[in-house]
Design a protein around this motif. Structure first.
Motif, PDB file in Angstrom:
ATOM      1  N   THR A 160       0.834  -1.208   0.000  1.00 28.63           N
ATOM      2  CA  THR A 160       0.000   0.000   0.000  1.00 28.63           C
ATOM      3  C   THR A 160       0.864   1.252   0.000  1.00 28.63           C
ATOM      4  OG1 THR A 160      -1.760  -1.155   1.167  1.00 28.63           O
ATOM      5  CG2 THR A 160      -1.792   1.264   1.231  1.00 28.63           C
ATOM      6  N   PHE A 161       1.878   1.238   0.871  1.00 26.18           N
ATOM      7  CA  PHE A 161       2.781   2.386   0.939  1.00 26.18           C
ATOM      8  C   PHE A 161       3.479   2.604  -0.401  1.00 26.18           C
ATOM      9  CE2 PHE A 161       7.268   3.546   1.422  1.00 26.18           C
ATOM     10  CZ  PHE A 161       7.124   4.878   1.777  1.00 26.18           C
ATOM     11  N   ALA A 162       3.942   1.505  -1.035  1.00 23.39           N
ATOM     12  CA  ALA A 162       4.642   1.629  -2.316  1.00 23.39           C
ATOM     13  C   ALA A 162       3.730   2.224  -3.384  1.00 23.39           C
ATOM     14  CB  ALA A 162       5.168   0.268  -2.755  1.00 23.39           C
ATOM     15  N   GLY A 163       2.451   1.819  -3.382  1.00 23.23           N
ATOM     16  CA  GLY A 163       1.520   2.356  -4.369  1.00 23.23           C
ATOM     17  C   GLY A 163       1.284   3.842  -4.172  1.00 23.23           C
ATOM     18  N   VAL A 164       1.057   4.237  -2.901  1.00 18.91           N
ATOM     19  CA  VAL A 164       0.849   5.659  -2.615  1.00 18.91           C
ATOM     20  C   VAL A 164       2.107   6.454  -2.968  1.00 18.91           C
ATOM     21  CG1 VAL A 164       0.448   7.334  -0.776  1.00 18.91           C
ATOM     22  CG2 VAL A 164      -0.892   5.228  -0.860  1.00 18.91           C
ATOM     23  N   PHE A 165       3.252   5.866  -2.604  1.00 16.87           N
ATOM     24  CA  PHE A 165       4.531   6.525  -2.840  1.00 16.87           C
ATOM     25  C   PHE A 165       4.722   6.815  -4.337  1.00 16.87           C
ATOM     26  CE2 PHE A 165       9.351   5.865  -3.023  1.00 16.87           C
ATOM     27  CZ  PHE A 165       9.623   7.167  -2.666  1.00 16.87           C
ATOM     28  N   GLY A 166       4.513   5.809  -5.172  1.00 16.03           N
ATOM     29  CA  GLY A 166       4.730   5.986  -6.596  1.00 16.03           C
ATOM     30  C   GLY A 166       3.685   6.860  -7.259  1.00 16.03           C
ATOM     31  N   SER A 167       2.400   6.646  -6.929  1.00 13.65           N
ATOM     32  CA  SER A 167       1.346   7.432  -7.579  1.00 13.65           C
ATOM     33  C   SER A 167       1.435   8.904  -7.186  1.00 13.65           C
ATOM     34  CB  SER A 167      -0.035   6.865  -7.214  1.00 13.65           C
ATOM     35  OG  SER A 167      -0.228   6.902  -5.806  1.00 13.65           O
ATOM     36  N   GLY A 168       1.784   9.173  -5.928  1.00  7.85           N
ATOM     37  CA  GLY A 168       1.931  10.569  -5.508  1.00  7.85           C
ATOM     38  C   GLY A 168       3.043  11.266  -6.247  1.00  7.85           C
ATOM     39  N   ALA A 169       4.151  10.534  -6.478  1.00  7.62           N
ATOM     40  CA  ALA A 169       5.263  11.137  -7.205  1.00  7.62           C
ATOM     41  C   ALA A 169       4.852  11.488  -8.630  1.00  7.62           C
ATOM     42  CB  ALA A 169       6.454  10.184  -7.216  1.00  7.62           C
ATOM     43  N   ILE A 170       4.116  10.612  -9.292  1.00  5.12           N
ATOM     44  CA  ILE A 170       3.690  10.866 -10.666  1.00  5.12           C
ATOM     45  C   ILE A 170       2.709  12.045 -10.710  1.00  5.12           C
ATOM     46  CG2 ILE A 170       2.543   9.919 -12.690  1.00  5.12           C
ATOM     47  CD1 ILE A 170       5.348   8.780 -12.075  1.00  5.12           C
ATOM     48  N   CYS A 171       1.763  12.098  -9.748  1.00  8.05           N
ATOM     49  CA  CYS A 171       0.761  13.172  -9.726  1.00  8.05           C
ATOM     50  C   CYS A 171       1.406  14.541  -9.542  1.00  8.05           C
ATOM     51  CB  CYS A 171      -0.265  12.923  -8.617  1.00  8.05           C
ATOM     52  SG  CYS A 171      -1.409  11.569  -8.971  1.00  8.05           S
ATOM     53  N   GLN A 172       2.527  14.583  -8.848  1.00  3.42           N
ATOM     54  CA  GLN A 172       3.154  15.868  -8.555  1.00  3.42           C
ATOM     55  C   GLN A 172       4.391  16.125  -9.414  1.00  3.42           C
ATOM     56  OE1 GLN A 172       3.792  16.307  -4.356  1.00  3.42           O
ATOM     57  NE2 GLN A 172       1.668  15.888  -3.831  1.00  3.42           N
ATOM     58  N   SER A 173       4.519  15.417 -10.501  1.00  3.40           N
ATOM     59  CA  SER A 173       5.726  15.513 -11.318  1.00  3.40           C
ATOM     60  C   SER A 173       5.737  16.721 -12.242  1.00  3.40           C
ATOM     61  CB  SER A 173       5.879  14.234 -12.152  1.00  3.40           C
ATOM     62  OG  SER A 173       4.770  14.090 -13.039  1.00  3.40           O
ATOM     63  N   SER A 174       4.642  17.499 -12.327  1.00  3.93           N
ATOM     64  CA  SER A 174       4.677  18.689 -13.193  1.00  3.93           C
ATOM     65  C   SER A 174       5.578  19.763 -12.622  1.00  3.93           C
ATOM     66  CB  SER A 174       3.262  19.246 -13.384  1.00  3.93           C
ATOM     67  OG  SER A 174       2.733  19.670 -12.133  1.00  3.93           O
ATOM     68  N   ASP A 175       5.856  19.683 -11.325  1.00  5.11           N
ATOM     69  CA  ASP A 175       6.743  20.640 -10.666  1.00  5.11           C
ATOM     70  C   ASP A 175       7.880  19.861 -10.012  1.00  5.11           C
ATOM     71  OD1 ASP A 175       7.853  22.296  -8.429  1.00  5.11           O
ATOM     72  OD2 ASP A 175       6.430  23.752  -9.230  1.00  5.11           O
ATOM     73  N   THR A 176       9.107  20.086 -10.446  1.00  2.00           N
ATOM     74  CA  THR A 176      10.241  19.300  -9.968  1.00  2.00           C
ATOM     75  C   THR A 176      10.397  19.380  -8.451  1.00  2.00           C
ATOM     76  OG1 THR A 176      11.383  19.732 -12.053  1.00  2.00           O
ATOM     77  CG2 THR A 176      12.716  18.920 -10.219  1.00  2.00           C
ATOM     78  N   SER A 177      10.357  20.597  -7.910  1.00  2.00           N
ATOM     79  CA  SER A 177      10.579  20.742  -6.466  1.00  2.00           C
ATOM     80  C   SER A 177       9.480  20.066  -5.661  1.00  2.00           C
ATOM     81  CB  SER A 177      10.651  22.227  -6.096  1.00  2.00           C
ATOM     82  OG  SER A 177       9.426  22.872  -6.414  1.00  2.00           O
ATOM     83  N   LEU A 178       8.234  20.119  -6.164  1.00  2.00           N
ATOM     84  CA  LEU A 178       7.130  19.498  -5.446  1.00  2.00           C
ATOM     85  C   LEU A 178       7.245  17.968  -5.501  1.00  2.00           C
ATOM     86  CD1 LEU A 178       4.504  19.841  -3.916  1.00  2.00           C
ATOM     87  CD2 LEU A 178       3.301  19.985  -6.098  1.00  2.00           C
ATOM     88  N   GLY A 179       7.561  17.432  -6.698  1.00  2.00           N
ATOM     89  CA  GLY A 179       7.704  15.988  -6.826  1.00  2.00           C
ATOM     90  C   GLY A 179       8.851  15.442  -5.987  1.00  2.00           C
ATOM     91  N   LEU A 180       9.984  16.150  -5.967  1.00  2.00           N
ATOM     92  CA  LEU A 180      11.121  15.691  -5.176  1.00  2.00           C
ATOM     93  C   LEU A 180      10.848  15.812  -3.682  1.00  2.00           C
ATOM     94  CD1 LEU A 180      14.129  17.062  -7.246  1.00  2.00           C
ATOM     95  CD2 LEU A 180      13.108  14.783  -7.281  1.00  2.00           C
TER      96      LEU A 180
END
Length: 803
Positions: free
Chosen positions: A148-168
């Protein structure tokens, strides 16, 4: 060294971008205009604000499943508390970011700090689950939690990838917090999980950088395309008509027909959305939220158009504000009736419109320069007068117009001592304070120099007007920092109101100015409201001013003399020369009736020279032991070539300069320029008397610096004398006499009227006095016997009728 490091870093970034290959920008947004960079920032944040709440809608389901089914019962209160906390953060994300993403976003709002904080909050809460729950669950449950954690971790990164600082922030916030939580479990399997988490984070980092740059590349391409389309549009417009005009046409009902492509482009709407819409409705829909340009009380441009259409009156160059794609533009419309056009309803209109935004902005800039004071940014005199006339003409019966004039006290001293640059800095700082203290409902203006005006319309029954204006004066009492120095400045304020104090704008200006004059005369750093007595006094002053020129021309000014008496012997020691005006209609006028007016107009200089010349002529006939005191105003002291002219008059008279005392007020003593003149006069043997000592601004340091020979105790101290030796009045007078004696300065008490006052002064050691007890001021032929002793041996025992 710093330049070398920066160049090496740029080279590394460029090489890294070429090797991946990733579009890593080395120069930021330097290739974009400021407006294009703002557009890019807004688009990026809009995507983040939109995806975050939408992702959290699905995230809520994961949170509930985890809290209800995956967290073991052994965690106790932790499971419901964690579920509530996570749900609250997710719901708050939906509440906050979704409305913002769907509404307008200004460049100043385009920041992701709130989302970064939200990401870190989620990271900490997931780390708490790992730390608290994983040790208590079975192997299968642990696998589910980690998955569950891995899924949230990966999907959140993709959702916030339009902004580099936010995604990182999302990726490494979770990596660090959850990695620490896994390591705290001290099991080899979770150490391996932590290592995989770091590897996974590195992979996501590369993906986020790639996706963010891809998004930026797409936005840049769209922005560039828009710019290119604008250029093409411009070229096409030039090709099609050589001007930025378009035709418009309506039927008899005012509905737009045959809309051209250029019209549609200018309106920012498709042709289908414009055709069939009434012209006035389109203009109203395009109107900006806060249009400017129309004066208060005037009909709006759309109202003028409506009136012309109703009356079928041709119109020309009616300028209308419109808002197209978020930007305000200005259209100029002209039109005429099109009778018999054959369309339904008949009686339509034809006309031409053009975009005159550039011309309008240039006119506004010219108007701004013509109405704004460039130094302070406040309204200037022209705008102030226009606003005053408008407010007065539009005043409702239940409202009053309040006008206040404010003048900085002793501002000239700042210019003289620190220079005009510092003076300008002080004016700008004072304007900031006045604008802040006045508030947005007031119009603040700089009228010139150090004079400001405040104008406001308030209800008739508003009780706080005086207190609010007092706040303007108080705002200036805090010291200013000018040219690196602390400068204390004060302000005097006078105000008047319509209808209570005036009926029209001109009267209001005059009465507010009279109130300001009174405030400055009353000691400054204060405020006064207009009173009818001030107008009456001003009228008298105007009459005096009108007649004063004639007084010199017709020889109506006289010099009288008041004896000064030795309190020990009763013998005369000299006399003070005092002016009188034999007015042909008002009779004999004392100096208080005209000297102040002469000071303001500069007539005091020729009047003073006349008084000096005649005083010296009279004093040459007195016994040589008698002294002559001549009053000199501050305006005379600073007049050109004063010392030479004064000494020349003394020399022509033949009198011994040591018999002449130059008598000045304390106000004159503190002026640096005047002090230099007084020192030079004393150097030539003349005495120097300070009048009304104890009521002005001089100090003991001033007495020590100037070669003062006489201090004149003000009549207010003499009138307050009481027989009690311990009374404060005696203490004050005794202090003046003792200080003068210690500095080897003589003292003369003014305004002595009773034997009791003379006795007290004698007991305090005052050597000389003058007053009605012995004689008022008299013409030369009447005072000469008193001074020469022919009127009797003891002037101190004589009583002369007061005048």
């Amino acid at each position: 060294m710093a330049e070398s490091l920066r160049s090496r870093w740029a080279a590394v970034r460029t090489a890294f971008g070429a090797a991946l290959p990733l579009p890593i920008a080395v120069d930021g947004h330097h290739d974009l205009t400021e407006e294009q960079a703002d557009t890019l920032a807004v688009r990026r944040i809009r995507v983040s604000w939109l995806l975050a709440p939408l992702a959290n809608v699905l995230h809520l389901a994961s949170i509930v499943v985890t809290g209800v089914f995956l967290l073991p019962a052994g965690t106790g209160w932790f499971a419901p508390a964690w579920t509530i906390a996570m749900s609250a953060v997710a719901l708050n994300s939906i509440r906050v970011w979704l409305p913002r993403a769907l509404g307008p976003i200004s460049p100043a709002e385009a920041t992701n700090r709130g989302l970064q904080l939200e990401s870190l909050t989620f990271a900490v809460l997931y780390a708490l689950v790992i730390w608290r729950a994983v040790p208590l669950v079975s192997h299968d449950q642990a696998v589910l939690l980690v998955a569950t954690f891995a899924g949230v971790f990966g999907s959140g990164a993709i959702c916030q990838s339009s902004d580099t600082s936010l995604g990182l922030t999302w990726v490494w916030g979770h990596t660090v917090t959850c990695g620490v939580a896994f390591l705290s479990l001290r099991q080899p399997i979770y150490d391996l999980v932590t290592l995989q988490l770091v590897v996974y984070a590195l992979a996501l980092t590369l993906a986020i950088v790639q996706l963010s740059n891809t998004f930026e590349r797409w936005c840049r391409a769209e922005i560039t395309a828009d710019a290119e389309r604008s250029v093409v549009r411009l070229l096409l417009d030039d090709y099609e008509g050589g001007a930025r005009d378009w035709l418009w046409q309506t039927d008899g009902a005012g509905t737009l027909v045959s809309v051209s492509a250029r019209f549609a482009r200018s309106a920012g709407r498709p042709i289908a959305a414009i055709e069939g819409q009434r012209l006035l409705d389109l203009l109203a829909a395009l109107a900006p939220p806060s249009p400017d340009g129309a004066a208060v009380g005037e009909p709006s441009p759309i109202d003028r158009l409506a009136a012309a259409l109703r009356g079928r009156t041709p119109f020309r160059d009616v300028v209308v504000p419109v808002s197209v794609e978020g930007a305000t533009a200005w259209w100029s419309l002209s039109g005429h009736p099109a009778e018999g056009d054959g369309r339904a309803g008949g009686g339509g209109w034809r006309g031409v419109a053009s975009n005159v935004t550039q011309d309008h902005e240039q006119q506004r800039q010219i108007l701004r320069l013509a109405t704004i004071d460039p130094l302070t940014g406040l309204a200037n005199r022209n705008r102030f007068r226009t606003a005053l006339d408008e407010l007065v003409s539009q005043r409702a019966p239940e409202r009053q117009i309040v006008l206040a004039f404010l003048d900085l006290d002793d501002f000239k001293a700042v210019n003289d001592t620190l220079g005009h640059v510092a003076g300008d800095e002080l004016l700008a700082a004072a304007a900031v304070r006045l604008r802040s203290a006045a508030g947005p409902q007031h119009l603040c203006a700089r009228l010139g120099g150090d004079e400001f005006a405040v104008l406001v319309s308030v209800p008739m029954d508003d009780p706080g007007v005086h207190d609010h204006l007092e706040g303007l004066v108080a705002a200036l009492r805090q010291p200013f920092t000018v040219a690196g120095l602390q400068v204390a400045i004060r302000g005097s304020l006078g105000y008047a109101a319509i209808p209570s104090d005036a009926h029209g704008p001109d009267d209001l200006v005059v009465h507010a100015d009279l109130a300001l004059y009174e405030a400055k005369a009353q000691g400054r750093d204060t405020l006064r409201r207009f009173e009818p007595a001030l107008a009456a006094r001003a009228q008298r002053r105007a009459v005096v001013l009108q007649d004063l020129d004639g007084a010199l021309e017709h020889d109506e000014l006289r010099v009288w003399f008041q004896p000064q008496v030795d309190l020990r012997t009763g013998a005369a020691t000299g006399a003070e020369a005092l002016l009188r005006w034999e007015h042909p209609e008002r009779g004999l006028l004392a100096p208080g009736e005209f000297i102040a007016v002469a000071e303001e107009t500069g007539l005091i200089v020729p009047i003073g020279e006349l008084a000096l010349r005649r005083s010296l002529e009279v004093a040459t006939s007195w016994p040589t032991a008698l002294r002559l005191a001549v009053n000199v105003s501050p305006k005379q002291l600073t007049s050109p070539d004063f010392v030479r002219r004064f000494l020349a008059a003394v020399d022509r008279s033949g009198i011994d300069p040591q018999r002449v005392e130059v008598e000045v007020t304390e106000t004159a003593v503190v002026e640096p320029a005047a002090r230099g003149v007084l020192t030079e006069l004393r150097h030539h043997g003349l005495g120097l008397a300070v009048d009304d000592f104890g009521t002005g601004y001089s100090s003991l340091a001033t007495l020590g610096e100037l070669p003062v020979t006489v201090l004149k105790i003000d009549r207010a101290f003499v009138a307050a004398l009481q027989p009690d030796p311990g009374h404060a009045s005696q203490v004050l007078v005794q202090a003046i006499i003792d200080v003068a004696a210690a500095l080897e300065i003589a003292t003369v008490a003014e305004g002595v009227e009773t034997e009791e006052q003379a006795d007290i002064l004698r007991s305090l050691g005052c050597p000389t006095a003058q007053g009605f007890l012995w004689s008022p001021a008299l013409p030369a032929e009447q005072v000469e016997p008193l001074l020469s002793g022919r009127a009797g041996p003891d002037l101190g025992r004589r009583r002369v009728e007061r005048r």
